[in-house]
Design an enzyme around this catalytic site. Sequence first.
Site, PDB file in Angstrom:
ATOM      1  N   ASP A   1       2.054  -2.894   4.204  1.00 26.59           N
ATOM      2  CA  ASP A   1       3.319  -2.803   3.454  1.00 26.59           C
ATOM      3  C   ASP A   1       4.423  -3.414   4.302  1.00 26.59           C
ATOM      4  O   ASP A   1       4.370  -3.356   5.537  1.00 26.59           O
ATOM      5  CB  ASP A   1       3.666  -1.347   3.111  1.00 26.59           C
ATOM      6  CG  ASP A   1       4.565  -1.251   1.879  1.00 26.59           C
ATOM      7  OD1 ASP A   1       4.064  -0.978   0.776  1.00 26.59           O
ATOM      8  OD2 ASP A   1       5.782  -1.480   2.034  1.00 26.59           O
TER       9      ASP A   1
ATOM     10  N   ASP B   1      -1.045  -4.031  -5.839  1.00 29.23           N
ATOM     11  CA  ASP B   1      -0.306  -3.066  -6.660  1.00 29.23           C
ATOM     12  C   ASP B   1       1.165  -3.384  -6.403  1.00 29.23           C
ATOM     13  O   ASP B   1       1.797  -2.816  -5.519  1.00 29.23           O
ATOM     14  CB  ASP B   1      -0.688  -1.649  -6.211  1.00 29.23           C
ATOM     15  CG  ASP B   1      -0.099  -0.572  -7.107  1.00 29.23           C
ATOM     16  OD1 ASP B   1      -0.066  -0.773  -8.331  1.00 29.23           O
ATOM     17  OD2 ASP B   1       0.324   0.467  -6.572  1.00 29.23           O
TER      18      ASP B   1
ATOM     19  N   LYS C   1      -3.276   4.809  -3.646  1.00 29.47           N
ATOM     20  CA  LYS C   1      -4.488   4.045  -3.935  1.00 29.47           C
ATOM     21  C   LYS C   1      -5.269   3.744  -2.656  1.00 29.47           C
ATOM     22  O   LYS C   1      -6.498   3.685  -2.675  1.00 29.47           O
ATOM     23  CB  LYS C   1      -4.134   2.774  -4.708  1.00 29.47           C
ATOM     24  CG  LYS C   1      -3.473   3.106  -6.040  1.00 29.47           C
ATOM     25  CD  LYS C   1      -3.017   1.911  -6.798  1.00 29.47           C
ATOM     26  CE  LYS C   1      -2.114   2.295  -7.955  1.00 29.47           C
ATOM     27  NZ  LYS C   1      -0.765   2.766  -7.536  1.00 29.47           N
TER      28      LYS C   1
ATOM     29  N   ASP D   1       4.950  -9.087   5.635  1.00 29.43           N
ATOM     30  CA  ASP D   1       5.455  -9.458   4.317  1.00 29.43           C
ATOM     31  C   ASP D   1       4.287 -10.130   3.602  1.00 29.43           C
ATOM     32  O   ASP D   1       3.881 -11.238   3.974  1.00 29.43           O
ATOM     33  CB  ASP D   1       6.649 -10.421   4.467  1.00 29.43           C
ATOM     34  CG  ASP D   1       7.258 -10.755   3.112  1.00 29.43           C
ATOM     35  OD1 ASP D   1       6.530 -10.718   2.108  1.00 29.43           O
ATOM     36  OD2 ASP D   1       8.466 -11.059   3.075  1.00 29.43           O
TER      37      ASP D   1
ATOM     38  N   CYS E   1       3.359  -0.741 -12.603  1.00 29.71           N
ATOM     39  CA  CYS E   1       3.689   0.322 -13.554  1.00 29.71           C
ATOM     40  C   CYS E   1       4.899  -0.121 -14.384  1.00 29.71           C
ATOM     41  O   CYS E   1       5.714   0.698 -14.790  1.00 29.71           O
ATOM     42  CB  CYS E   1       3.916   1.655 -12.852  1.00 29.71           C
ATOM     43  SG  CYS E   1       5.268   1.660 -11.680  1.00 29.71           S
TER      44      CYS E   1
ATOM     45  N   ALA F   1       0.774  -1.243   0.000  1.00 29.30           N
ATOM     46  CA  ALA F   1       0.000   0.000   0.000  1.00 29.30           C
ATOM     47  C   ALA F   1       0.807   1.296   0.000  1.00 29.30           C
ATOM     48  O   ALA F   1       0.294   2.334  -0.410  1.00 29.30           O
ATOM     49  CB  ALA F   1      -0.934   0.004   1.210  1.00 29.30           C
ATOM     50  N   ALA F   2       2.053   1.257   0.493  1.00 25.60           N
ATOM     51  CA  ALA F   2       2.787   2.510   0.676  1.00 25.60           C
ATOM     52  C   ALA F   2       3.248   3.085  -0.673  1.00 25.60           C
ATOM     53  O   ALA F   2       3.607   2.311  -1.554  1.00 25.60           O
ATOM     54  CB  ALA F   2       3.996   2.257   1.577  1.00 25.60           C
TER      55      ALA F   2
HETATM   56  C1  LIG Z   1       4.280   0.049  -6.363  1.00 27.99           C
HETATM   57  S1  LIG Z   1       4.555   0.312  -4.684  1.00 27.99           S
HETATM   58  C2  LIG Z   1       2.914   0.511  -4.091  1.00 27.99           C
HETATM   59  C3  LIG Z   1       2.329   1.859  -4.366  1.00 27.99           C
HETATM   60  C4  LIG Z   1       1.026   2.088  -3.626  1.00 27.99           C
HETATM   61  N1  LIG Z   1       0.063   1.046  -3.913  1.00 27.99           N
HETATM   62  C5  LIG Z   1       0.420   3.434  -3.933  1.00 27.99           C
HETATM   63  O1  LIG Z   1      -0.510   3.508  -4.759  1.00 27.99           O
HETATM   64  O2  LIG Z   1       0.863   4.430  -3.357  1.00 27.99           O
HETATM   65  C6  LIG Z   1       4.954  -1.271  -4.094  1.00 27.99           C
HETATM   66  C7  LIG Z   1       5.047  -1.396  -2.605  1.00 27.99           C
HETATM   67  O3  LIG Z   1       5.211  -2.785  -2.310  1.00 27.99           O
HETATM   68  C8  LIG Z   1       5.923  -2.883  -1.110  1.00 27.99           C
HETATM   69  N2  LIG Z   1       6.398  -4.273  -0.996  1.00 27.99           N
HETATM   70  C9  LIG Z   1       7.446  -4.868  -1.608  1.00 27.99           C
HETATM   71  N3  LIG Z   1       7.542  -6.160  -1.244  1.00 27.99           N
HETATM   72  C10 LIG Z   1       6.522  -6.397  -0.389  1.00 27.99           C
HETATM   73  C11 LIG Z   1       6.087  -7.523   0.364  1.00 27.99           C
HETATM   74  N4  LIG Z   1       6.732  -8.689   0.261  1.00 27.99           N
HETATM   75  N5  LIG Z   1       5.020  -7.401   1.170  1.00 27.99           N
HETATM   76  C12 LIG Z   1       4.358  -6.210   1.284  1.00 27.99           C
HETATM   77  N6  LIG Z   1       4.735  -5.102   0.611  1.00 27.99           N
HETATM   78  C13 LIG Z   1       5.792  -5.191  -0.210  1.00 27.99           C
HETATM   79  C14 LIG Z   1       6.996  -1.841  -1.260  1.00 27.99           C
HETATM   80  O4  LIG Z   1       7.522  -1.481   0.006  1.00 27.99           O
HETATM   81  C15 LIG Z   1       6.233  -0.717  -1.936  1.00 27.99           C
HETATM   82  O5  LIG Z   1       5.780   0.208  -0.999  1.00 27.99           O
END
Ligand SMILES: C[S@@+](CC[C@H](N)C(=O)[O-])C[C@H]1O[C@@H](n2cnc3c(N)ncnc32)[C@H](O)[C@@H]1O
Length: 292
Positions: free
Chosen positions: A124, A168, A107, A151, A221, A102-103
């Site tokens: 996240d 996402d 969204k 995770d 993206c 989410a971070a």
């Molecule tokens: C594309 S960004 C998300 C953008 C967000 N959805 C937004 O609209 O602002 C991908 C996110 O996935 C997180 N991420 C990566 N591996 C992950 C995992 N195994 N579990 C949860 N989050 C993860 C990253 O820290 C990052 O914040």
Amino acid sequence: MFIERIRAMIPDAEALFSAEQEWQSIRVNLLKIGRDELVERLHEQFEVKPIPWCEYGLFVRGNIAKMLEYFLGYYHIQGASSMLPPLALEPETQEMVLDMCAAPGSKTTQMAMVMERGIVVANDVNIKRLRALSHNIQKSGATNCIITNYDARFMYKQGFKSRAILLDAPCTASGRIIKDKHRLDQWNYHRIQHMSNVQKMLIRSACECLEKDGVLVYSTCSLEPEENEEVIAYALERFDVEIEPLSFTGIRTRPGLTSWQGRRYEGLERAVRVWPQDNGTEGFFICKLRKY
Ligand SMILES: C[S@@+](CC[C@H](N)C(=O)[O-])C[C@H]1O[C@@H](n2cnc3c(N)ncnc32)[C@H](O)[C@@H]1O
């Protein structure tokens, strides 16, 4: 190699390399201000026009990151194509949505804004990015979000279930080439393969967490088939999910690829690709799955 791969995907690869993003985009925060009122306020300093595919999205020309309205949370700076995955999910106003990655919360806050009494579980893995997520939720004024720090690859082991999930996924972000041509210098096939493996673990977890008849939207993206169609094909082969047709109005989209490097992707024409040169936005891949 990136260039050759793009040429193998689309006939107008040259248009992608010369595409420019002329407008910035913002999402009006309807929790704090009406769209027309914000347009009126911004019009004094900026050229503003609607984003045709999102009723609360605006294209703006100029530096909008230093405005009082921005700091007050009246709008969120968000890619115009990044508004599409929540539109595809169509969360109902009373349900609970799991936003797995989410971070920083573009969204999450978009969904929280339209969900009224619904709840967004915003997860996240990255604690630093959770701070930005938490800040953005607070700034938006949403009170219907729960932040978690798992995770997501292993979230299904917690027994977590949801009828609506947004994945996402983390990706190589090659669709951002329109903003930053130097991204090409970092292009690396091994990174794509690594991300593809992570994405497969994430979609596996999402499919396990999804309730029967529930909906999962997968988005990136990235322009790379290994991070998009390949990940969906992996889920279709292993889990009880099928692709729901997806269409957006007001934006030019192209179907997902149905083959890549000798592999066929059955049904992937129902996924959506947004190419940067078509709308002057970041590239996006979006696919909606339903569990049967
Ligand atoms: C594309 S960004 C998300 C953008 C967000 N959805 C937004 O609209 O602002 C991908 C996110 O996935 C997180 N991420 C990566 N591996 C992950 C995992 N195994 N579990 C949860 N989050 C993860 C990253 O820290 C990052 O914040």
